[in-house]
Scaffold this active site. Structure first.
Site, PDB file in Angstrom:
ATOM      1  N   ASN A   1      37.745  36.146  49.353  1.00 45.94           N
ATOM      2  CA  ASN A   1      36.605  36.990  49.010  1.00 45.94           C
ATOM      3  C   ASN A   1      36.953  38.466  48.942  1.00 45.94           C
ATOM      4  OD1 ASN A   1      33.990  35.641  48.493  1.00 45.94           O
ATOM      5  ND2 ASN A   1      34.589  34.506  50.321  1.00 45.94           N
ATOM      6  N   HIS A   2      35.973  39.258  48.603  1.00 49.32           N
ATOM      7  CA  HIS A   2      36.105  40.692  48.345  1.00 49.32           C
ATOM      8  C   HIS A   2      36.789  41.452  49.480  1.00 49.32           C
ATOM      9  CE1 HIS A   2      32.864  41.841  51.157  1.00 49.32           C
ATOM     10  NE2 HIS A   2      32.398  40.657  50.840  1.00 49.32           N
ATOM     11  N   HIS A   3      37.615  42.399  49.076  1.00 49.79           N
ATOM     12  CA  HIS A   3      38.294  43.321  49.987  1.00 49.79           C
ATOM     13  C   HIS A   3      39.224  42.637  50.994  1.00 49.79           C
ATOM     14  CE1 HIS A   3      34.789  45.581  48.480  1.00 49.79           C
ATOM     15  NE2 HIS A   3      35.719  46.526  48.319  1.00 49.79           N
TER      16      HIS A   3
ATOM     17  N   SER B   1      38.086  36.937  44.453  1.00 51.82           N
ATOM     18  CA  SER B   1      37.044  37.840  43.979  1.00 51.82           C
ATOM     19  C   SER B   1      37.533  39.280  43.940  1.00 51.82           C
ATOM     20  CB  SER B   1      35.770  37.667  44.816  1.00 51.82           C
ATOM     21  OG  SER B   1      35.975  38.101  46.122  1.00 51.82           O
TER      22      SER B   1
END
Length: 126
Positions: free
Chosen positions: A50-52, A32
């Site tokens: 996932n994000h970051h 993501s």
């Protein structure tokens, strides 16, 4: 450049993420937004990043791994099949996360962790 980055056509990689050279992203992987993948990283099928999240150089993410947001994985780590890493956790360099383990806290370098929740089983280099 001597090393190509390879992304399987069934993988989903956000345009807001960065992939290092020589990395391989296999079938059905989801990466993501705002993810940073280092050089020579392999992410095996059906994993979710996932994000970051940050995955540093020479790390292997086995099949079915799920990483929540804000996770950092150091250089030369191995995350075992179907392991999970809960958000805002740092796994330092040279760590091995056992199959099916759930990481809920920071892991110091050179550690082997297993279980749910994951606990240090032993040190790799002592």
């Amino acid at each position: 450049d001597a090393f190509e980055t390879i992304i399987h056509p069934t993988a989903s990689v956000s345009k807001m993420s960065k992939l290092g050279r020589g990395s391989v992203i296999l079938q059905n992987v989801t990466i993501s937004s705002d993810v940073e993948i280092g050089n020579h990283v392999i992410i095996l099928p059906n994993s979710v990043i996932n994000h970051h999240d940050i995955i540093k150089d020479f790390t292997i993410v086995a099949s079915g791994v799920c990483m929540s947001g804000g996770v950092t994985v150091g250089e030369s780590c191995y995350l075992g099949t179907n392991s999970s890493v809960i958000g805002n956790v740092t796994i330092e360099k040279l760590c091995l996360v056992g199959m099916g383990s759930t990481v809920i806290g920071d892991i110091p370098e050179n550690s082997v962790v297993v279980g749910s929740p994951a606990k240090i089983s032993r040190k790799l280099l002592e």
